[in-house]
Design a protein around this motif. Structure first.
Motif, PDB file in Angstrom:
ATOM      1  N   PHE A 106      19.809  37.847  73.590  1.00 24.70           N
ATOM      2  CA  PHE A 106      19.659  36.700  74.495  1.00 24.70           C
ATOM      3  C   PHE A 106      20.139  35.427  73.816  1.00 24.70           C
ATOM      4  O   PHE A 106      20.775  34.576  74.444  1.00 24.70           O
ATOM      5  N   ALA A 107      19.865  35.303  72.520  1.00 20.81           N
ATOM      6  CA  ALA A 107      20.287  34.124  71.768  1.00 20.81           C
ATOM      7  C   ALA A 107      21.808  34.004  71.751  1.00 20.81           C
ATOM      8  O   ALA A 107      22.361  32.901  71.837  1.00 20.81           O
ATOM      9  N   ARG A 108      22.508  35.123  71.644  1.00 25.95           N
ATOM     10  CA  ARG A 108      23.966  35.100  71.614  1.00 25.95           C
ATOM     11  C   ARG A 108      24.540  34.626  72.946  1.00 25.95           C
ATOM     12  O   ARG A 108      25.549  33.926  72.986  1.00 25.95           O
ATOM     13  N   LEU A 109      23.919  35.008  74.055  1.00 22.97           N
ATOM     14  CA  LEU A 109      24.348  34.531  75.367  1.00 22.97           C
ATOM     15  C   LEU A 109      24.115  33.028  75.497  1.00 22.97           C
ATOM     16  O   LEU A 109      24.944  32.304  76.056  1.00 22.97           O
ATOM     17  N   LEU A 110      22.996  32.547  74.961  1.00 26.95           N
ATOM     18  CA  LEU A 110      22.633  31.139  75.117  1.00 26.95           C
ATOM     19  C   LEU A 110      23.510  30.227  74.272  1.00 26.95           C
ATOM     20  O   LEU A 110      24.017  29.211  74.758  1.00 26.95           O
ATOM     21  N   VAL A 111      23.677  30.552  73.002  1.00 27.15           N
ATOM     22  CA  VAL A 111      24.489  29.729  72.096  1.00 27.15           C
ATOM     23  C   VAL A 111      25.340  30.675  71.255  1.00 27.15           C
ATOM     24  O   VAL A 111      24.808  31.505  70.523  1.00 27.15           O
ATOM     25  N   GLN A 112      26.655  30.532  71.330  1.00 24.93           N
ATOM     26  CA  GLN A 112      27.542  31.468  70.642  1.00 24.93           C
ATOM     27  C   GLN A 112      27.528  31.252  69.128  1.00 24.93           C
ATOM     28  O   GLN A 112      27.450  32.206  68.356  1.00 24.93           O
ATOM     29  N   ASP A 113      27.646  30.008  68.685  1.00 24.60           N
ATOM     30  CA  ASP A 113      27.634  29.727  67.251  1.00 24.60           C
ATOM     31  C   ASP A 113      27.403  28.236  67.028  1.00 24.60           C
ATOM     32  O   ASP A 113      27.370  27.453  67.976  1.00 24.60           O
ATOM     33  N   GLU A 114      27.212  27.862  65.782  1.00 26.18           N
ATOM     34  CA  GLU A 114      27.014  26.462  65.387  1.00 26.18           C
ATOM     35  C   GLU A 114      25.976  25.771  66.274  1.00 26.18           C
ATOM     36  O   GLU A 114      26.274  24.857  67.038  1.00 26.18           O
ATOM     37  N   LEU A 115      24.742  26.221  66.146  1.00 23.53           N
ATOM     38  CA  LEU A 115      23.666  25.790  67.025  1.00 23.53           C
ATOM     39  C   LEU A 115      23.536  24.269  67.094  1.00 23.53           C
ATOM     40  O   LEU A 115      23.539  23.683  68.190  1.00 23.53           O
ATOM     41  N   LEU A 116      23.404  23.608  65.956  1.00 24.11           N
ATOM     42  CA  LEU A 116      23.172  22.166  65.949  1.00 24.11           C
ATOM     43  C   LEU A 116      24.336  21.412  66.578  1.00 24.11           C
ATOM     44  O   LEU A 116      24.141  20.510  67.408  1.00 24.11           O
ATOM     45  N   LEU A 117      25.558  21.783  66.196  1.00 19.90           N
ATOM     46  CA  LEU A 117      26.736  21.133  66.761  1.00 19.90           C
ATOM     47  C   LEU A 117      26.814  21.352  68.271  1.00 19.90           C
ATOM     48  O   LEU A 117      27.126  20.423  69.033  1.00 19.90           O
ATOM     49  N   SER A 118      26.512  22.567  68.706  1.00 14.67           N
ATOM     50  CA  SER A 118      26.575  22.888  70.132  1.00 14.67           C
ATOM     51  C   SER A 118      25.567  22.075  70.928  1.00 14.67           C
ATOM     52  O   SER A 118      25.881  21.545  72.001  1.00 14.67           O
ATOM     53  N   LEU A 119      24.342  21.950  70.416  1.00 12.40           N
ATOM     54  CA  LEU A 119      23.309  21.198  71.127  1.00 12.40           C
ATOM     55  C   LEU A 119      23.637  19.710  71.162  1.00 12.40           C
ATOM     56  O   LEU A 119      23.420  19.041  72.180  1.00 12.40           O
ATOM     57  N   CYS A 120      24.158  19.181  70.065  1.00 14.02           N
ATOM     58  CA  CYS A 120      24.557  17.768  70.036  1.00 14.02           C
ATOM     59  C   CYS A 120      25.700  17.507  71.015  1.00 14.02           C
ATOM     60  O   CYS A 120      25.713  16.490  71.719  1.00 14.02           O
TER      61      CYS A 120
ATOM     62  N   GLY B  33      31.391  24.087  82.836  1.00 13.31           N
ATOM     63  CA  GLY B  33      32.050  25.387  82.732  1.00 13.31           C
ATOM     64  C   GLY B  33      32.709  25.587  81.380  1.00 13.31           C
ATOM     65  O   GLY B  33      32.634  26.672  80.793  1.00 13.31           O
ATOM     66  N   TRP B  34      33.350  24.544  80.879  1.00 14.09           N
ATOM     67  CA  TRP B  34      33.982  24.628  79.559  1.00 14.09           C
ATOM     68  C   TRP B  34      32.926  24.836  78.481  1.00 14.09           C
ATOM     69  O   TRP B  34      33.112  25.654  77.563  1.00 14.09           O
ATOM     70  N   LEU B  35      31.817  24.110  78.582  1.00 15.64           N
ATOM     71  CA  LEU B  35      30.749  24.265  77.596  1.00 15.64           C
ATOM     72  C   LEU B  35      30.184  25.683  77.629  1.00 15.64           C
ATOM     73  O   LEU B  35      29.925  26.282  76.574  1.00 15.64           O
ATOM     74  N   TYR B  36      29.968  26.218  78.815  1.00 13.99           N
ATOM     75  CA  TYR B  36      29.449  27.583  78.933  1.00 13.99           C
ATOM     76  C   TYR B  36      30.394  28.584  78.281  1.00 13.99           C
ATOM     77  O   TYR B  36      29.964  29.451  77.505  1.00 13.99           O
ATOM     78  N   TRP B  37      31.681  28.461  78.572  1.00  9.91           N
ATOM     79  CA  TRP B  37      32.644  29.449  78.087  1.00  9.91           C
ATOM     80  C   TRP B  37      32.853  29.350  76.582  1.00  9.91           C
ATOM     81  O   TRP B  37      33.011  30.365  75.899  1.00  9.91           O
ATOM     82  N   GLN B  38      32.847  28.125  76.070  1.00 13.25           N
ATOM     83  CA  GLN B  38      33.136  27.922  74.648  1.00 13.25           C
ATOM     84  C   GLN B  38      31.894  27.973  73.772  1.00 13.25           C
ATOM     85  O   GLN B  38      31.982  28.363  72.596  1.00 13.25           O
ATOM     86  N   ARG B  39      30.749  27.575  74.300  1.00 17.09           N
ATOM     87  CA  ARG B  39      29.565  27.403  73.462  1.00 17.09           C
ATOM     88  C   ARG B  39      28.362  28.238  73.882  1.00 17.09           C
ATOM     89  O   ARG B  39      27.490  28.520  73.050  1.00 17.09           O
TER      90      ARG B  39
END
Length: 255
Positions: free
Chosen positions: A84-98, A224-230
């Motif tokens: 589930f975590a992989r679906l939510l955030v692909q990588d670089e958690l802190l950068l993605s949330l910021c 949509g871009w955020l979902y696909w990339q992050r």
């Protein structure tokens, strides 16, 4: 020499039922908060049990098919969803949330400024609408952010990409295919907001349709871009942040 007859079966992961269940649970809670927001705005007395029943029905009718479509399509496209975590955030958690918060603020400001730009062209009923207080605004932001990203990004966007790959017989998702799917899903996202404006203005003019599709189409492309990339959570967080700017921050400090 032996042949592993199960290797072909096991090469593709099964449908992620646990992830599907978690998404449905989140959707029920999000629908619950959205309905509470609507009840508050309409100043109606409705029991919490009735709200919960409607929330469950909405999730069963809308979220279940679209979340199922998205997860099935991701599996067909060999998109990694091992957790589930992989679906939510692909990588670089802190950068993605910021990034989600920053772009969410930008989207919120864009909607507010475009409202001001088109203010004189909109019907009086829409111009004079009063946004509810901060608590109701937070409920609206959370509910819309969770449900609409599951519906339009996980479900529709992913499904459109999968359909495009099947029609074009592509083995991978090209940038052109993604952006076509993203534009279509963003326009559908905008169109889904038209009924509430029709209720407020007692009908829809071409101006209102254009403004609603333009505003929601632009922010929908970003989500949509955020979902696909992050990842899905990144799109959800950006959506929630944008709605907080629109429904909470601006009414509190500039209303």
């Amino acid at each position: 020499m032996t042949v592993d007859i199960d290797s072909g079966v096991q090469s593709r992961p099964r449908f992620p039922l646990k992830i599907f269940g978690l998404l449905l649970f989140a959707s029920v809670f999000a629908s619950f908060t959205t309905i509470l927001y609507g009840v508050t705005v309409a100043d109606q007395a409705v029991s919490l049990l009735e709200v919960l029943l409607v929330a469950g029905l909405l999730s069963a009718i809308v979220t279940a098919p679209l979340a199922g479509l998205g997860l099935w399509s991701r599996r067909k496209q060999d998109i990694e969803d091992s957790s589930f975590a992989r679906l939510l955030v692909q990588d670089e958690l802190l950068l993605s949330l910021c990034l989600a918060i920053a772009l969410g603020i930008v989207c919120g400001i864009f909607v507010v400024l475009s409202d001001k730009a088109f203010y004189s062209f909109l019907p009086t009923a829409i111009r004079d609408v009063e946004l509810p207080g901060s608590l109701s605004g937070m409920l609206a932001a959370f509910g819309a952010g969770v449900n609409e990203e599951i519906w339009f990004r996980l479900g529709i966007l992913t499904g459109l990409v999968g359909l495009g790959r099947w029609l074009l017989k592509q083995t991978h998702t090209t940038a052109g295919l993604f952006w076509i799917a993203n534009i279509v899903s963003a326009l559908l996202f905008g169109a889904a907001h038209l009924p509430q404006f029709a209720l407020m203005a007692d009908g829809l003019s071409s101006t209102v349709i254009g403004v609603v599709l333009f505003q929601n189409g632009v922010v929908g492309l970003i989500f949509g871009w955020l979902y696909w990339q992050r990842g899905l959570l990144v799109a959800i967080l950006a959506h929630i942040t944008a709605d907080i700017v629109i429904h909470v921050v601006v009414p509190a400090f500039l209303g």
